[in-house]
Structures are given as C-alpha cells and as structure tokens.
Design a protein around this motif. Structure first.
Motif, PDB file in Angstrom:
ATOM      1  N   VAL A   1       0.858  -1.187   0.000  1.00 19.43           N
ATOM      2  CA  VAL A   1       0.000   0.000   0.000  1.00 19.43           C
ATOM      3  C   VAL A   1       0.894   1.236   0.000  1.00 19.43           C
ATOM      4  O   VAL A   1       1.762   1.384   0.859  1.00 19.43           O
ATOM      5  N   LEU A   2       0.680   2.113  -0.963  1.00 19.63           N
ATOM      6  CA  LEU A   2       1.454   3.350  -1.044  1.00 19.63           C
ATOM      7  C   LEU A   2       0.928   4.325   0.008  1.00 19.63           C
ATOM      8  O   LEU A   2      -0.238   4.699  -0.002  1.00 19.63           O
ATOM      9  N   GLU A   3       1.803   4.717   0.940  1.00 15.72           N
ATOM     10  CA  GLU A   3       1.409   5.643   2.001  1.00 15.72           C
ATOM     11  C   GLU A   3       1.915   7.062   1.775  1.00 15.72           C
ATOM     12  O   GLU A   3       1.282   8.009   2.210  1.00 15.72           O
ATOM     13  N   HIS A   4       3.072   7.193   1.122  1.00 14.29           N
ATOM     14  CA  HIS A   4       3.642   8.532   0.975  1.00 14.29           C
ATOM     15  C   HIS A   4       4.569   8.558  -0.235  1.00 14.29           C
ATOM     16  O   HIS A   4       5.334   7.623  -0.461  1.00 14.29           O
ATOM     17  N   PHE A   5       4.502   9.648  -0.984  1.00 11.55           N
ATOM     18  CA  PHE A   5       5.418   9.875  -2.100  1.00 11.55           C
ATOM     19  C   PHE A   5       5.711  11.358  -2.175  1.00 11.55           C
ATOM     20  O   PHE A   5       4.800  12.181  -2.197  1.00 11.55           O
ATOM     21  N   GLU A   6       7.000  11.689  -2.187  1.00 12.47           N
ATOM     22  CA  GLU A   6       7.414  13.092  -2.245  1.00 12.47           C
ATOM     23  C   GLU A   6       8.674  13.206  -3.080  1.00 12.47           C
ATOM     24  O   GLU A   6       9.630  12.445  -2.891  1.00 12.47           O
ATOM     25  N   GLU A   7       8.706  14.147  -4.018  1.00  7.37           N
ATOM     26  CA  GLU A   7       9.909  14.425  -4.801  1.00  7.37           C
ATOM     27  C   GLU A   7      10.604  15.642  -4.203  1.00  7.37           C
ATOM     28  O   GLU A   7       9.954  16.568  -3.733  1.00  7.37           O
ATOM     29  N   LEU A   8      11.926  15.618  -4.250  1.00  5.14           N
ATOM     30  CA  LEU A   8      12.719  16.673  -3.625  1.00  5.14           C
ATOM     31  C   LEU A   8      13.699  17.286  -4.622  1.00  5.14           C
ATOM     32  O   LEU A   8      14.182  16.596  -5.523  1.00  5.14           O
ATOM     33  N   PRO A   9      14.040  18.573  -4.458  1.00  5.15           N
ATOM     34  CA  PRO A   9      14.959  19.236  -5.384  1.00  5.15           C
ATOM     35  C   PRO A   9      16.427  19.026  -5.041  1.00  5.15           C
ATOM     36  O   PRO A   9      17.290  19.579  -5.705  1.00  5.15           O
ATOM     37  N   LYS A  10      16.746  18.220  -4.029  1.00  6.90           N
ATOM     38  CA  LYS A  10      18.127  17.983  -3.606  1.00  6.90           C
ATOM     39  C   LYS A  10      18.585  16.604  -4.048  1.00  6.90           C
ATOM     40  O   LYS A  10      17.847  15.638  -3.937  1.00  6.90           O
ATOM     41  N   HIS A  11      19.836  16.502  -4.513  1.00  8.01           N
ATOM     42  CA  HIS A  11      20.376  15.199  -4.871  1.00  8.01           C
ATOM     43  C   HIS A  11      21.064  14.584  -3.655  1.00  8.01           C
ATOM     44  O   HIS A  11      21.379  15.273  -2.687  1.00  8.01           O
ATOM     45  N   ILE A  12      21.274  13.281  -3.689  1.00  6.30           N
ATOM     46  CA  ILE A  12      21.816  12.570  -2.534  1.00  6.30           C
ATOM     47  C   ILE A  12      23.228  12.051  -2.807  1.00  6.30           C
ATOM     48  O   ILE A  12      23.678  11.123  -2.159  1.00  6.30           O
ATOM     49  N   SER A  13      23.909  12.632  -3.764  1.00  7.55           N
ATOM     50  CA  SER A  13      25.250  12.184  -4.122  1.00  7.55           C
ATOM     51  C   SER A  13      26.164  13.391  -4.270  1.00  7.55           C
ATOM     52  O   SER A  13      25.780  14.515  -3.970  1.00  7.55           O
ATOM     53  N   HIS A  14      27.347  13.133  -4.779  1.00 11.92           N
ATOM     54  CA  HIS A  14      28.315  14.207  -5.035  1.00 11.92           C
ATOM     55  C   HIS A  14      28.583  14.315  -6.532  1.00 11.92           C
ATOM     56  O   HIS A  14      29.706  14.583  -6.940  1.00 11.92           O
ATOM     57  N   THR A  15      27.560  14.122  -7.354  1.00 12.03           N
ATOM     58  CA  THR A  15      27.807  14.092  -8.794  1.00 12.03           C
ATOM     59  C   THR A  15      26.988  15.070  -9.613  1.00 12.03           C
ATOM     60  O   THR A  15      27.489  15.592 -10.580  1.00 12.03           O
ATOM     61  N   TRP A  16      25.744  15.332  -9.295  1.00 11.62           N
ATOM     62  CA  TRP A  16      24.890  16.147 -10.159  1.00 11.62           C
ATOM     63  C   TRP A  16      24.648  17.550  -9.604  1.00 11.62           C
ATOM     64  O   TRP A  16      23.538  18.064  -9.644  1.00 11.62           O
ATOM     65  N   TRP A  17      25.700  18.185  -9.132  1.00 11.33           N
ATOM     66  CA  TRP A  17      25.571  19.555  -8.628  1.00 11.33           C
ATOM     67  C   TRP A  17      25.082  20.494  -9.728  1.00 11.33           C
ATOM     68  O   TRP A  17      24.330  21.432  -9.471  1.00 11.33           O
ATOM     69  N   ASN A  18      25.503  20.249 -10.968  1.00 12.53           N
ATOM     70  CA  ASN A  18      25.117  21.128 -12.072  1.00 12.53           C
ATOM     71  C   ASN A  18      23.605  21.113 -12.285  1.00 12.53           C
ATOM     72  O   ASN A  18      23.004  22.149 -12.549  1.00 12.53           O
TER      73      ASN A  18
END
Length: 101
Positions: free
Chosen positions: A62-79
């Motif tokens: 059962v899907l309880e929560h879905f949220e997209e965020l503007p921050k990346h979780i790595s050290h690669t896509w800063w651009n």
C-alpha cells in the motif's frame, strides 16, 4: 538522464528517461564520495518512476507517501541541482505491507 558536473557546469542530456538497456560504466566514480578509482566495467539500469511505484503496488503493498525533492543525494549532479531547471533530484517513497484481516 544528465551528465554529472560541478555546480557551474552546463546541464547536458546523457541518456533517455525511457532507456531500457543496460548502461555500462567503466569510470570508477564513487557515487556518494565523489572519488575516482580503477574499476572493471559494471552495468546499471534506469527505472522510470512509474516502474518503481507500480512494482510496489503490483507486489501488494500500500502506497502511504510519495514526495519528490529538489536535492540530490550524491556528489555528482551539482550542475543539475544548481541549474534553476527545478527538476526533482531525489524522492521519498513509503510503502506498507497491508494488515492481515
């Protein structure tokens, strides 16, 4: 989908969002630490958001929560994060195993 880069690097398309074949990488770049190293070829796959969500639903979760965020979780896509394009860079997805009644 985009080539990784530093905050001031231009954003360039690298792969299609709908790509289904393996992406072969030989670069040896640590996704989280940002360090380069000698590596053997490895394969990875892209998954559309619908594939990920439907995988959970089709498994009976059962899907309880879905949220997209503007921050990346790595050290690669800063651009991409700093480009001003307003693209989602990460997400929070919470599924629950249904209660047995």
């Amino acid at each position: 989908m985009f080539e990784p880069g530093q905050a001031d690097d231009p954003v360039k398309w690298e792969l299609s969002y709908f790509r289904t074949e393996a992406y072969i990488d030989e670069s040896g770049l640590d996704y989280y630490g940002g360090e380069s190293y000698d590596a053997t070829p490895n394969a990875s796959f892209s998954h559309k958001m619908s594939d990920i969500i439907m995988g959970g639903i089709n498994s009976g979760l059962v899907l309880e929560h879905f949220e997209e965020l503007p921050k990346h979780i790595s050290h690669t896509w800063w651009n991409v994060e700093h480009s001003g394009l307003g693209l989602p860079m990460s997400f929070v997805l919470v599924f629950r195993k249904p209660d047995k009644n």
